[in-house]
Design an enzyme around this catalytic site. Structure first.
Site, PDB file in Angstrom:
ATOM      1  N   LYS B 107       0.781  -1.158  -0.061  1.00  0.00           N
ATOM      2  CA  LYS B 107      -0.031   0.090  -0.048  1.00  0.00           C
ATOM      3  C   LYS B 107       0.896   1.380   0.197  1.00  0.00           C
ATOM      4  CE  LYS B 107      -2.177   2.927   2.798  1.00  0.00           C
ATOM      5  NZ  LYS B 107      -3.182   3.330   3.679  1.00  0.00           N
ATOM      6  N   GLY B 168      -7.573   9.481   9.218  1.00  0.00           N
ATOM      7  CA  GLY B 168      -7.891   9.612  10.605  1.00  0.00           C
ATOM      8  C   GLY B 168      -9.028  10.839  11.348  1.00  0.00           C
ATOM      9  N   ALA B 194      -9.376   5.791   3.863  1.00  0.00           N
ATOM     10  CA  ALA B 194      -9.112   6.970   4.671  1.00  0.00           C
ATOM     11  C   ALA B 194     -10.282   7.650   4.644  1.00  0.00           C
ATOM     12  CB  ALA B 194      -8.047   7.591   4.492  1.00  0.00           C
ATOM     13  N   GLY B 195     -10.740   7.997   5.921  1.00  0.00           N
ATOM     14  CA  GLY B 195     -11.805   9.102   6.193  1.00  0.00           C
ATOM     15  C   GLY B 195     -13.191   8.620   6.824  1.00  0.00           C
ATOM     16  N   THR B 217      -8.731   3.947  11.550  1.00  0.00           N
ATOM     17  CA  THR B 217      -9.245   4.849  12.953  1.00  0.00           C
ATOM     18  C   THR B 217     -10.518   4.611  13.214  1.00  0.00           C
ATOM     19  OG1 THR B 217      -7.485   6.267  12.169  1.00  0.00           O
ATOM     20  CG2 THR B 217      -9.142   7.055  13.824  1.00  0.00           C
TER      21      THR B 217
END
Lengths: 70, 265
Positions: B107, B168, B194-195, B217
């Site tokens: 990644k 995050g 992400a997000g 996260t």
């Protein structure tokens, strides 16, 4: 002979007996070679070659492994 | 009753040389302890699990590598290049990750800004090209920008991973239009990375038609990470099946659901 070499391991100065191999270094740090990747002067050294690769004065060694990440 | 769309008829997610049943990928960072992490990953039913490459802490006597906790036979470990700010750094980390790991996948992250952690797309495209030529299956974390995504595909990426919102942040899917455009135009899989903040974010993201989601996260920082991991697994599946089912058109006017005839005088 009781000469020691100054090397840098993971950014920290360390002294190790002259003639030591990367395998000796891992043993002195009590690290399992199967769980660590060794980079010696910016080139990756695979575990079968750790015994034959000798450390020289001023060498840079990085010992890395997997940690949690996203 | 038979259904025309279910997860049995949904083909596996194929990235490069590998096929995955689960469209949810999860990270291993920020958990309060390793036991919680392992239980959360199990609850998510994810197969692909990301890990980071870092120096061994020589001042700690305890072995803290993640391989002491995660069985590489049970999970597909995907090494990342998180923390890299140049193409050269990312290439170095990718090579170390390949040695530490069990597959050719990486990644790829090349970060351009410390505050937003938004990607440096020029560095990303450069690193992706080099790594693809070395035989890596590159999954590139990038902006929700079509042109960057197309360049990454051209550079040989096995998958492109546009962000829903910054790493995050938990802000959810900020730009569904751009995510849809990227998915429509790319041939390689699109995995949103992400997000995502909660299960509804994951569901809406999958409803855009993307091939999968990677998150960390949102699970690790939930009050109950194991329960949130379970919810995320359900949400990704629900969003995927809803996408395949095809949603009704949006209308600006109401249309009654009950008959308009047979009403009493």
């Amino acid at each position: 002979m009781n000469v020691s070499l100054k090397v840098t391991v993971n950014g920290e100065p360390r002294e190790i007996a002259a003639g030591s191999s990367l395998d000796d270094l891992l043993r002195s740090l009590e690290l399992d070679p199967r769980m660590v990747v060794v980079e010696h002067n910016r080139s990756i050294v695979r575990s079968p070659h750790l015994r034959e690769r000798r450390l020289e004065e001023g060498d840079q060694v990085e010992l890395v492994h997997f940690v949690g990440g996203g | 009753m038979t259904t025309t769309v279910d997860t049995q008829t949904d083909p596996p997610l194929v990235i490069g040389t590998r096929a995955f049943r689960s469209r949810l990928m999860v990270g291993t960072g920020k958990y309060r302890d390793n036991a919680t992490m392992v239980r959360a990953i199990e609850a998510s039913r994810a197969e692909v699990v990301t890990v980071a490459v870092r120096r061994v802490d020589l001042n700690r006597t305890k072995q803290d590598g993640i391989l002491y906790h995660l069985d590489p036979d049970r999970f597909f470990l995907l090494a990342n290049t998180a923390g890299c700010f140049t193409a050269d750094e990312a290439i170095r980390y990718a090579r170390l990750g390949r040695e530490a790991g069990f597959n050719e996948f990486v990644k790829l992250e090349v970060i351009g800004d410390r505050d937003t952690l938004l990607p440096d797309t020029a560095g990303l495209i450069e690193a992706a090209g080099t790594l693809a030529k070395e035989g890596f299956q590159v999954m590139a974390y990038t902006n929700e920008d079509l042109i960057s995504a197309l360049r990454l595909e051209d550079a040989g990426c096995a998958a492109v991973m546009p962000l829903a919102s910054p790493i995050g942040s938990g802000l959810g899917l900020l730009n569904p239009y751009h995510i849809r455009v990227i998915k429509e135009r790319l041939t390689v899989p699109v995995v949103v990375d992400a997000g995502v903040g909660t299960a509804s974010d994951a569901c809406v993201t999958m409803e855009q038609g993307v091939d999968g989601i990677l998150m960390n996260t949102a699970i690790a920082e939930a009050q109950d990470p194991v329960a949130m991991a379970h919810a995320m697994g359900l949400a990704v599946e629900a969003g995927r099946v809803a996408y395949l089912a095809g949603r009704m058109p949006r209308r600006e006017i109401a249309v009654p659901s009950s008959p308009t005839t047979g009403l009493l005088d």
